[in-house]
Design a protein around this motif. Structure first.
Motif, PDB file in Angstrom:
ATOM      1  N   GLU A 102      32.802  42.295  51.618  1.00  0.00           N
ATOM      2  CA  GLU A 102      31.835  43.169  52.288  1.00  0.00           C
ATOM      3  C   GLU A 102      30.398  42.801  51.925  1.00  0.00           C
ATOM      4  O   GLU A 102      29.466  43.100  52.672  1.00  0.00           O
ATOM      5  CB  GLU A 102      32.107  44.633  51.938  1.00  0.00           C
ATOM      6  N   MET A 103      30.217  42.108  50.798  1.00  0.00           N
ATOM      7  CA  MET A 103      28.896  41.657  50.373  1.00  0.00           C
ATOM      8  C   MET A 103      28.556  40.279  50.955  1.00  0.00           C
ATOM      9  O   MET A 103      27.495  39.733  50.658  1.00  0.00           O
ATOM     10  CB  MET A 103      28.829  41.613  48.846  1.00  0.00           C
ATOM     11  N   GLY A 104      29.461  39.732  51.743  1.00  0.00           N
ATOM     12  CA  GLY A 104      29.183  38.456  52.387  1.00  0.00           C
ATOM     13  C   GLY A 104      29.800  37.245  51.727  1.00  0.00           C
ATOM     14  O   GLY A 104      29.522  36.106  52.128  1.00  0.00           O
ATOM     15  N   ILE A 105      30.638  37.436  50.725  1.00  0.00           N
ATOM     16  CA  ILE A 105      31.332  36.322  50.073  1.00  0.00           C
ATOM     17  C   ILE A 105      32.590  36.019  50.885  1.00  0.00           C
ATOM     18  O   ILE A 105      33.394  36.917  51.150  1.00  0.00           O
ATOM     19  CB  ILE A 105      31.717  36.654  48.609  1.00  0.00           C
ATOM     20  N   SER A 106      32.777  34.779  51.253  1.00  0.00           N
ATOM     21  CA  SER A 106      33.951  34.395  52.030  1.00  0.00           C
ATOM     22  C   SER A 106      35.226  34.522  51.195  1.00  0.00           C
ATOM     23  O   SER A 106      35.230  34.201  49.999  1.00  0.00           O
ATOM     24  CB  SER A 106      33.804  32.939  52.494  1.00  0.00           C
ATOM     25  N   GLY A 107      36.284  34.960  51.832  1.00  0.00           N
ATOM     26  CA  GLY A 107      37.582  35.048  51.160  1.00  0.00           C
ATOM     27  C   GLY A 107      38.054  33.707  50.628  1.00  0.00           C
ATOM     28  O   GLY A 107      38.826  33.644  49.665  1.00  0.00           O
ATOM     29  N   ARG A 108      37.585  32.601  51.235  1.00  0.00           N
ATOM     30  CA  ARG A 108      37.950  31.257  50.749  1.00  0.00           C
ATOM     31  C   ARG A 108      37.360  30.976  49.375  1.00  0.00           C
ATOM     32  O   ARG A 108      37.844  30.103  48.663  1.00  0.00           O
ATOM     33  CB  ARG A 108      37.459  30.186  51.730  1.00  0.00           C
ATOM     34  N   ASP A 109      36.302  31.706  49.009  1.00  0.00           N
ATOM     35  CA  ASP A 109      35.622  31.493  47.735  1.00  0.00           C
ATOM     36  C   ASP A 109      36.119  32.435  46.642  1.00  0.00           C
ATOM     37  O   ASP A 109      35.547  32.468  45.550  1.00  0.00           O
ATOM     38  CB  ASP A 109      34.107  31.672  47.917  1.00  0.00           C
ATOM     39  N   ILE A 110      37.159  33.210  46.940  1.00  0.00           N
ATOM     40  CA  ILE A 110      37.668  34.210  45.999  1.00  0.00           C
ATOM     41  C   ILE A 110      39.132  33.923  45.691  1.00  0.00           C
ATOM     42  O   ILE A 110      39.921  33.651  46.589  1.00  0.00           O
ATOM     43  CB  ILE A 110      37.558  35.631  46.598  1.00  0.00           C
ATOM     44  N   SER A 111      39.476  33.982  44.410  1.00  0.00           N
ATOM     45  CA  SER A 111      40.883  33.903  44.022  1.00  0.00           C
ATOM     46  C   SER A 111      41.166  35.031  43.027  1.00  0.00           C
ATOM     47  O   SER A 111      40.245  35.664  42.508  1.00  0.00           O
ATOM     48  CB  SER A 111      41.229  32.542  43.398  1.00  0.00           C
ATOM     49  N   GLN A 112      42.448  35.258  42.799  1.00  0.00           N
ATOM     50  CA  GLN A 112      42.874  36.302  41.860  1.00  0.00           C
ATOM     51  C   GLN A 112      43.894  35.711  40.897  1.00  0.00           C
ATOM     52  O   GLN A 112      44.709  34.872  41.293  1.00  0.00           O
ATOM     53  CB  GLN A 112      43.513  37.467  42.598  1.00  0.00           C
ATOM     54  N   GLN A 113      43.838  36.170  39.664  1.00  0.00           N
ATOM     55  CA  GLN A 113      44.825  35.752  38.677  1.00  0.00           C
ATOM     56  C   GLN A 113      45.167  36.935  37.776  1.00  0.00           C
ATOM     57  O   GLN A 113      44.273  37.643  37.314  1.00  0.00           O
ATOM     58  CB  GLN A 113      44.298  34.582  37.832  1.00  0.00           C
ATOM     59  N   ILE A 114      46.451  37.118  37.555  1.00  0.00           N
ATOM     60  CA  ILE A 114      46.949  38.163  36.652  1.00  0.00           C
ATOM     61  C   ILE A 114      47.795  37.463  35.608  1.00  0.00           C
ATOM     62  O   ILE A 114      48.642  36.630  35.941  1.00  0.00           O
ATOM     63  CB  ILE A 114      47.785  39.212  37.415  1.00  0.00           C
ATOM     64  N   SER A 115      47.566  37.802  34.350  1.00  0.00           N
ATOM     65  CA  SER A 115      48.258  37.094  33.276  1.00  0.00           C
ATOM     66  C   SER A 115      48.541  38.041  32.108  1.00  0.00           C
ATOM     67  O   SER A 115      47.760  38.951  31.834  1.00  0.00           O
ATOM     68  CB  SER A 115      47.374  35.937  32.796  1.00  0.00           C
ATOM     69  N   MET A 116      49.647  37.793  31.428  1.00  0.00           N
ATOM     70  CA  MET A 116      49.953  38.517  30.204  1.00  0.00           C
ATOM     71  C   MET A 116      49.446  37.687  29.024  1.00  0.00           C
ATOM     72  O   MET A 116      49.609  36.469  29.005  1.00  0.00           O
ATOM     73  CB  MET A 116      51.458  38.758  30.066  1.00  0.00           C
ATOM     74  N   ALA A 117      48.839  38.326  28.070  1.00  0.00           N
ATOM     75  CA  ALA A 117      48.295  37.637  26.893  1.00  0.00           C
ATOM     76  C   ALA A 117      49.419  37.353  25.904  1.00  0.00           C
ATOM     77  O   ALA A 117      49.551  38.010  24.884  1.00  0.00           O
ATOM     78  CB  ALA A 117      47.210  38.488  26.244  1.00  0.00           C
ATOM     79  N   GLU A 118      50.215  36.367  26.208  1.00  0.00           N
ATOM     80  CA  GLU A 118      51.389  36.054  25.392  1.00  0.00           C
ATOM     81  C   GLU A 118      50.989  35.404  24.075  1.00  0.00           C
ATOM     82  O   GLU A 118      50.435  34.317  24.060  1.00  0.00           O
ATOM     83  CB  GLU A 118      52.318  35.125  26.164  1.00  0.00           C
ATOM     84  N   GLY A 119      51.267  36.109  22.979  1.00  0.00           N
ATOM     85  CA  GLY A 119      51.022  35.572  21.648  1.00  0.00           C
ATOM     86  C   GLY A 119      49.562  35.414  21.283  1.00  0.00           C
ATOM     87  O   GLY A 119      49.229  34.652  20.375  1.00  0.00           O
TER      88      GLY A 119
END
Length: 151
Positions: free
Chosen positions: A80-97
């Motif tokens: 909505e602020m004008g950043i293209s979806g191609r320039d955005i990624s998502q990552q979810i991670s567990m802090a293992e150890g």
């Protein structure tokens, strides 16, 4: 030094995280080349998790689903602020150890992110000892990257 136009936003569902997302959106909007990764790192299950009958796959699924909701909301804010979806990624991670802070720093290094952003969040001394304060860790370890801490 890694590419400063590669932004890693370490976030949770707090309002300060949303402010950090909006701040990066304002700063990155005019850049021709940019990448913004929305990151959520969650802790390992508590020590008594398995003795109470917990299953790791279920724990991860619940954490991933919850994080996916606020990461998607953050993506929408950026778009909505004008950043293209191609320039955005998502990552979810567990802090293992490792602490959450160390996981964020490791992901930063692996991804070549030159700018790491997080919202300032007050944590108790016990939480800081167990999980590490992300903003404190960024301030202490910012040698090959820039750290932005949004209040």
């Amino acid at each position: 030094m890694d590419d400063w136009q590669r932004f890693l936003i370490a976030m949770d569902k707090s309002e300060t995280s949303r402010r950090a997302v909006r701040y990066v959106g304002h700063m990155a909007r005019g850049l021709a080349e940019k990448h913004i990764c929305l990151l959520h790192v969650y802790p390992e299950p508590p020590p008594d998790f398995y003795t109470r009958g917990g299953r790791l796959d279920r724990y991860q699924m619940v954490k991933d689903e919850r994080a996916g909701i606020f990461l998607q909301d953050a993506s929408i804010i950026l778009e909505e602020m004008g950043i293209s979806g191609r320039d955005i990624s998502q990552q979810i991670s567990m802090a293992e150890g490792r602490t959450i802070s160390q996981a964020v720093l490791d992901i930063r290094k692996e991804g070549g992110f030159g700018t790491v952003v997080t919202g300032k969040r007050g944590v108790s001394k016990a939480e800081e000892f167990l999980f590490g304060s992300i903003s404190n860790a960024l301030a202490r370890h910012a040698r090959d990257f820039t750290a932005w801490i949004v209040g």
